[in-house]
Write an enzyme that holds these catalytic residues in place. Structure first.
Site, PDB file in Angstrom:
ATOM      1  CD  GLU A  79       0.871  -5.573   5.344  1.00  0.00           C
ATOM      2  OE1 GLU A  79       2.252  -6.810   5.940  1.00  0.00           O
ATOM      3  OE2 GLU A  79       0.720  -5.442   4.597  1.00  0.00           O
ATOM      4  CD  GLU A  99      -2.083  -7.547   2.651  1.00  0.00           C
ATOM      5  OE1 GLU A  99      -2.038  -6.415   2.604  1.00  0.00           O
ATOM      6  OE2 GLU A  99      -3.417  -7.969   3.408  1.00  0.00           O
ATOM      7  N   GLY A 139       0.624  -5.355   1.312  1.00  0.00           N
ATOM      8  CA  GLY A 139      -0.562  -5.461  -0.008  1.00  0.00           C
ATOM      9  C   GLY A 139       0.079  -5.489  -1.344  1.00  0.00           C
ATOM     10  CB  ALA A 180      -0.796  -0.037   1.573  1.00  0.00           C
TER      11      ALA A 180
HETATM   12  C1  LIG Z   1      10.071  -2.122  -1.305  1.00  0.00           C
HETATM   13  C2  LIG Z   1      11.524  -1.392  -0.715  1.00  0.00           C
HETATM   14  C3  LIG Z   1      11.950  -3.182  -0.140  1.00  0.00           C
HETATM   15  C4  LIG Z   1      12.474  -0.777  -1.203  1.00  0.00           C
HETATM   16  O1  LIG Z   1      13.337  -0.927  -0.884  1.00  0.00           O
HETATM   17  P1  LIG Z   1      14.809   0.482  -1.319  1.00  0.00           P
HETATM   18  O2  LIG Z   1      15.901  -0.023  -0.650  1.00  0.00           O
HETATM   19  O3  LIG Z   1      15.087   0.039  -2.583  1.00  0.00           O
HETATM   20  O4  LIG Z   1      14.260   1.889  -1.540  1.00  0.00           O
HETATM   21  P2  LIG Z   1      13.923   2.180  -0.778  1.00  0.00           P
HETATM   22  O5  LIG Z   1      13.036   1.823   1.099  1.00  0.00           O
HETATM   23  O6  LIG Z   1      14.556   3.469   0.038  1.00  0.00           O
HETATM   24  O7  LIG Z   1      11.980   2.802  -1.137  1.00  0.00           O
HETATM   25  C5  LIG Z   1      12.552   4.147  -2.123  1.00  0.00           C
HETATM   26  C6  LIG Z   1      11.414   4.762  -2.033  1.00  0.00           C
HETATM   27  O8  LIG Z   1       9.972   4.409  -1.867  1.00  0.00           O
HETATM   28  C7  LIG Z   1       9.395   5.312  -1.237  1.00  0.00           C
HETATM   29  N1  LIG Z   1       8.516   3.488  -0.452  1.00  0.00           N
HETATM   30  C8  LIG Z   1       8.774   2.618  -0.552  1.00  0.00           C
HETATM   31  N2  LIG Z   1       7.687   1.591  -0.247  1.00  0.00           N
HETATM   32  C9  LIG Z   1       6.616   2.752  -0.100  1.00  0.00           C
HETATM   33  C10 LIG Z   1       5.295   2.742   0.195  1.00  0.00           C
HETATM   34  N3  LIG Z   1       4.532   1.387   0.331  1.00  0.00           N
HETATM   35  N4  LIG Z   1       4.648   3.087   0.069  1.00  0.00           N
HETATM   36  C11 LIG Z   1       5.436   4.937  -0.408  1.00  0.00           C
HETATM   37  N5  LIG Z   1       6.273   5.018  -0.615  1.00  0.00           N
HETATM   38  C12 LIG Z   1       7.273   4.096  -0.873  1.00  0.00           C
HETATM   39  C13 LIG Z   1      10.600   5.513  -0.136  1.00  0.00           C
HETATM   40  O9  LIG Z   1      10.466   6.209   0.843  1.00  0.00           O
HETATM   41  C14 LIG Z   1      11.589   5.959  -0.635  1.00  0.00           C
HETATM   42  O10 LIG Z   1      11.010   6.910  -0.872  1.00  0.00           O
HETATM   43  P3  LIG Z   1      12.189   8.583   0.023  1.00  0.00           P
HETATM   44  O11 LIG Z   1      11.526   9.546  -0.660  1.00  0.00           O
HETATM   45  O12 LIG Z   1      11.414   8.486   1.079  1.00  0.00           O
HETATM   46  O13 LIG Z   1      13.109   7.717   0.010  1.00  0.00           O
HETATM   47  C15 LIG Z   1      11.375  -0.549   0.754  1.00  0.00           C
HETATM   48  O14 LIG Z   1      10.909   0.452   0.083  1.00  0.00           O
HETATM   49  C16 LIG Z   1      10.027  -1.561   1.441  1.00  0.00           C
HETATM   50  O15 LIG Z   1       9.923  -1.567   2.322  1.00  0.00           O
HETATM   51  N6  LIG Z   1       8.928  -0.615   1.634  1.00  0.00           N
HETATM   52  C17 LIG Z   1       7.927  -0.383   2.904  1.00  0.00           C
HETATM   53  C18 LIG Z   1       7.612  -2.013   2.031  1.00  0.00           C
HETATM   54  C19 LIG Z   1       6.045  -2.038   3.396  1.00  0.00           C
HETATM   55  O16 LIG Z   1       6.308  -1.775   4.324  1.00  0.00           O
HETATM   56  N7  LIG Z   1       5.161  -2.376   2.380  1.00  0.00           N
HETATM   57  C20 LIG Z   1       3.903  -2.105   3.342  1.00  0.00           C
HETATM   58  C21 LIG Z   1       3.372  -1.446   2.864  1.00  0.00           C
HETATM   59  S1  LIG Z   1       1.527  -1.352   4.569  1.00  0.00           S
HETATM   60  C22 LIG Z   1       0.285  -2.226   3.884  1.00  0.00           C
HETATM   61  O17 LIG Z   1       0.836  -2.875   2.662  1.00  0.00           O
HETATM   62  C23 LIG Z   1      -0.849  -2.764   4.534  1.00  0.00           C
HETATM   63  C24 LIG Z   1      -2.138  -3.643   2.920  1.00  0.00           C
HETATM   64  O18 LIG Z   1      -1.369  -4.735   3.792  1.00  0.00           O
HETATM   65  C25 LIG Z   1      -3.066  -3.174   3.145  1.00  0.00           C
HETATM   66  C26 LIG Z   1      -3.702  -2.837   4.001  1.00  0.00           C
HETATM   67  C27 LIG Z   1      -4.908  -2.121   3.223  1.00  0.00           C
HETATM   68  C28 LIG Z   1      -5.379  -0.613   3.801  1.00  0.00           C
HETATM   69  C29 LIG Z   1      -6.424   0.129   4.026  1.00  0.00           C
HETATM   70  C30 LIG Z   1      -6.438   0.824   4.775  1.00  0.00           C
HETATM   71  C31 LIG Z   1      -7.862   0.762   5.866  1.00  0.00           C
HETATM   72  C32 LIG Z   1      -8.042   1.655   7.325  1.00  0.00           C
HETATM   73  C33 LIG Z   1      -8.630   1.424   8.467  1.00  0.00           C
HETATM   74  C34 LIG Z   1      -9.425   2.205   9.024  1.00  0.00           C
HETATM   75  C35 LIG Z   1     -10.667   1.948   8.776  1.00  0.00           C
HETATM   76  C36 LIG Z   1     -10.692   3.006  10.707  1.00  0.00           C
HETATM   77  C37 LIG Z   1     -12.778   2.729  10.103  1.00  0.00           C
HETATM   78  O19 LIG Z   1     -13.092   1.680   9.552  1.00  0.00           O
HETATM   79  O20 LIG Z   1     -12.566   4.555  10.608  1.00  0.00           O
END
Ligand SMILES: CC(C)(COP(=O)(O)OP(=O)(O)OC[C@H]1O[C@@H](n2cnc3c(N)ncnc32)[C@H](O)[C@@H]1OP(=O)(O)O)[C@@H](O)C(=O)NCCC(=O)NCCSC(=O)C[C@@H](O)CCCCCCCCCCCCC(=O)O
Length: 719
Positions: free
Chosen positions: A123, A103, A100, A61
């Site tokens: 997450e 997922e 995500g 996500a």
């Molecule tokens: C992917 C990586 C391993 C890459 O690593 P690498 O070293 O190559 O690069 P960087 O880490 O330097 O990243 C480069 C650049 O990209 C940005 N970035 C990386 N990942 C993301 C991301 N997921 N989103 C946005 N930006 C990202 C990073 O910040 C860098 O940019 P910057 O400008 O900062 O230098 C590595 O990047 C990595 O590990 N990434 C994270 C992976 C991760 O953790 N993924 C999980 C994300 S959370 C998720 O997926 C949630 C899911 O389960 C979906 C859930 C559903 C959500 C629905 C919301 C429901 C809300 C409920 C509220 C209810 C309220 C109510 O009911 O009332």
């Protein structure tokens, strides 16, 4: 944001396009919904492949969206539509499939991964749980124990492990999309029922209750107050015990609690802060993107004590060739044995060959003549370090970077003793240097941007959270630690015990309270520093020692313990007692309590009741206040630098985001008010006097932390 093509005549190829990690932003989700619909309604398409552009499947996500009003199609129905499709959908996983992203892949009917791919549900490290069905599908696919492990730790697995666990169906060394298209063609027309993970129960697991109880206990212990790991266990339990639809409802409820929690905000802040510190800048205007690092092929370490050994291991593990220098033969032999052991154990853990041949040992400093970078790690003594730097300047080829691993000495002074001060930077490692994540890269006014860029790049290569900071006493981390420790001493004088102070700090989330930590690192360390500062009065064990020194409140408690030979774990006695020297299990020490009683009586101090809140406010706000001074002085470029230092090197609980983030969460006005309150009670304690930056930030309306940078610039320009 998701591109559609028809390939091999009858395969719909959907490519996620959202650099750099193809995060599932609203536009990407909309793109997936549209293109899946298109593929499914095209009668010529027999099967579908989903891949990501630029060698990465999907980083999950879009975390940046979490702070805003989320628009666009939600993930859960989108993934459900893929799973329900009547044509096979194959995920072609290159690079990463995380959160995500995985997922989404679990909603596909098949998963093909490149051998170098990494998969995971991280997450939990963002204070969340896999809430797009991941907590419900993964246990159904790979069983409860393995899913619990992956979801509660957030660890990434290699493609090989994913295959072994059953997360992926095939691993390829070749072009993943080609392999997936070929695979998609081969399964076209097959029944998809067995491939819809949500329709299956979890594999049978004996003694489910006992398993969950055991895991929950373990998770609670290691979570140190973090709530997400616990919610992850609860979500997997729902998968194991409830039908899918009810499990999804439980997943949603748990996510709703986490999503809006301060912990999730703190952990997501840490994620971005760790990346932000790589974009360093110096007061001179030099920056990461305009400063080119020098190539480092060969490095040297001078001095093979504990720190030098760890640094040698950290360097060798990056594949660099390292010259390790120790002038005494016996110490050199001992160091060689220790370093080889550390390299072997590290390699075994990582499943690689140990880099034993990468290290050359020498007694002669001349051996470093052709290295690109030297890290000096001799004893903390400015005269000795100056001598070593002068020798290095004479021996090394022109342009060799000279780095000092000092935790407190003046990097500028050292630089000024060398003919090329622009080549000098501090590299402050933390013990054990091959394990601890933090590296402070300390620049002086004359350090060249290239020197800083090189040290920062080397730090990154070693896997360190590297933070560039200015030169001052204690740099950032240790400078902030001083008021924290002093407040803890004052609290003992006023009636607290080490147990009470440590308990408050450990309940806050530190792995160890200040006194346990002091016992571990050795009370003599601080004693030596205080002696150097002329603060220690000799022979005060029996008499009244002054509690005002150099014009401010001073607690001699640590010195008095040292005079008793109580140096902590290594002597078996410190703030606690231990079974024997070197033992790690701290027990309350009645001697210490009567010693404190006698000390208070000698000084006419009346012990009062001190609660956890006072411990936290005095220790933590004093530390935070120093952080504001550091920002005001320009020693740290932004609050993220301080927070990354504290989270990666000083045990600050990650789910509280770091000291400056914590201050922002508590409210700057509240921090200021409490500091003023304690300052009035203890006027002889300068570190409780609120920093002028804190006052100015509060006066300017307490901007949120991501706006501090702007505010600080503006406030500075008004001075
Ligand atoms: C992917 C990586 C391993 C890459 O690593 P690498 O070293 O190559 O690069 P960087 O880490 O330097 O990243 C480069 C650049 O990209 C940005 N970035 C990386 N990942 C993301 C991301 N997921 N989103 C946005 N930006 C990202 C990073 O910040 C860098 O940019 P910057 O400008 O900062 O230098 C590595 O990047 C990595 O590990 N990434 C994270 C992976 C991760 O953790 N993924 C999980 C994300 S959370 C998720 O997926 C949630 C899911 O389960 C979906 C859930 C559903 C959500 C629905 C919301 C429901 C809300 C409920 C509220 C209810 C309220 C109510 O009911 O009332």
């Amino acid at each position: 944001m998701a591109e559609y093509n028809r390939v091999s005549e009858c395969v719909g190829l959907i490519t996620l396009r959202n650099p750099p990690v193809n995060a599932l932003s609203a536009a990407v989700r909309q793109g997936i919904v549209d293109t899946v619909q298109r593929a499914l309604s095209d009668p010529n398409v027999k099967s579908v492949v989903i891949c990501g552009q630029n060698g990465i499947f999907c980083g999950g996500a879009d975390i940046k969206e979490f702070g805003s009003n989320m628009t666009g199609p939600p993930l859960i129905p989108m993934i459900h539509a893929i799973e329900s499709a009547n044509k096979p959908v194959v995920a072609a996983i290159e690079g990463s499939a995380l959160g995500g992203g995985l997922e989404l892949a679990l909603g596909c009917h098949y998963r093909i991964a490149h051998s170098k791919a990494r998969l995971g549900l991280p997450e939990v490290s963002l204070g969340l749980l896999p809430a797009a069905g991941g907590s419900q599908r993964l246990p159904r696919l790979i069983g409860v124990p393995a899913a619990l492990n992956l979801i509660t730790t957030g660890r990434h697995v290699t493609a090989a492990e994913a295959l072994q666990l059953g997360i992926v169906d095939q691993v390829t060394d070749h072009n993943t999309v080609d392999a997936a298209v070929k695979f998609a063609l081969s399964v076209a027309g097959r029944s998809l029922d067995p491939r819809r993970i949500s329709t299956h129960p979890c594999p049978q697991q004996p003694d489910l209750d006992a398993l969950f109880e055991e895991v929950m206990q373990k998770v609670r212990q290691s979570a140190r107050g973090a709530i997400a790991p616990i919610a992850c266990v609860q979500a997997v339990r729902a998968a194991a015990t409830l039908p899918y639809a009810q499990g999804m409802e439980r997943e949603r409820e748990l996510m709703a609690t986490l999503f809006t929690s301060g912990q999730a905000r703190a952990l997501q802040y840490c994620f971005f802060a760790e990346r932000a510190v790589g974009r360093w800048r110096m007061p001179s205007g030099a920056r990461w993107d305009t400063s080119k690092p020098r190539p480092v092929h060969k490095a040297a370490v001078i001095g093979l004590g504990t720190m030098g050994r760890g640094i040698t291991v950290a360097l060798a593990q990056t594949g660099l060739s390292v010259i390790a220098v120790e002038t005494q033969e016996k110490q050199l032999m001992e160091a060689k044995q220790a370093i080889s052991g550390m390299l072997e154990r590290g390699a075994k853990r990582r499943g690689v060959a140990p880099a034993l041949d990468g290290v050359i040992y020498s007694q002669n400093i001349q051996a470093v003549a052709d290295v690109d970078l030297v890290i000096e790690a001799v004893f903390e003594d400015i005269a000795l370090k100056t001598k070593v730097f002068q020798q290095l300047s004479a021996v090394c080829k022109p342009g060799t970077l000279l780095c000092t691993n000092t935790s407190a000495l003046d990097v500028d002074q050292l630089a000024s003793e060398t003919p090329n001060p622009e080549l000098v930077v501090g590299m402050h490692f933390f013990a054990p240097a091959h394990v601890m994540k933090l590296l402070e890269v300390v620049y002086g006014p004359r350090s060249s941007p290239q020197a800083v860029a090189t040290a920062m790049q080397l730090g990154k290569k070693m896997g360190k959270a590297s933070v560039a900071v200015g030169n001052c006493r204690g740099f950032v981390g240790n400078r902030m630690l001083k008021p924290y420790i002093e407040e803890a001493f004052f609290l003992l004088e006023e009636g607290a015990t080490p147990e009470l102070v440590d308990q408050a700090l450990e309940e806050f989330g530190f792995p160890m309270g200040v006194f346990r930590m002091s016992d571990l690192s050795g009370l003599d360390v601080g004693w030596r520093v205080r002696k150097g500062d002329g603060l220690v009065e000799p022979g005060t064990a029996s008499g009244r020692s002054a509690r005002i020194r150099q014009g401010r409140r001073y607690s001699p408690l640590g010195d008095l313990l040292c005079e008793e030979g109580r140096f902590g774990q290594k002597t078996g006695r410190g703030w606690y007692q231990y079974d024997k020297p070197g033992s790690r299990v701290a027990r309350s020490d009645p001697w210490l309590h009567s010693f404190l009683g006698a000390y208070r009586a000698q000084h006419g101090l009346v012990a009062r009741r001190i609660d956890h809140q006072e411990v936290l406010e005095r220790c933590l706000y004093a530390l935070i206040n120093e952080g504001f001074h550091i920002l005001d002085d320009g020693i740290a470029a932004g609050p993220e630098d301080i927070d990354v230092i504290y989270v990666s090197g000083y045990g600050w609980p990650r789910h509280r985001g770091g000291p400056m983030f914590y201050a922002n969460m508590v409210g700057l006005a509240k921090v200021l008010e409490r500091l003023e309150h304690y300052q009035q009670l203890h006027p002889e304690v300068p570190h409780l006097q609120p920093s002028s930056l804190l006052r100015r930030l509060v006066a300017s309306g307490s901007p949120p932390i991501h706006k501090w940078g702007e505010a600080i610039k503006k406030l500075h320009s008004q001075l």
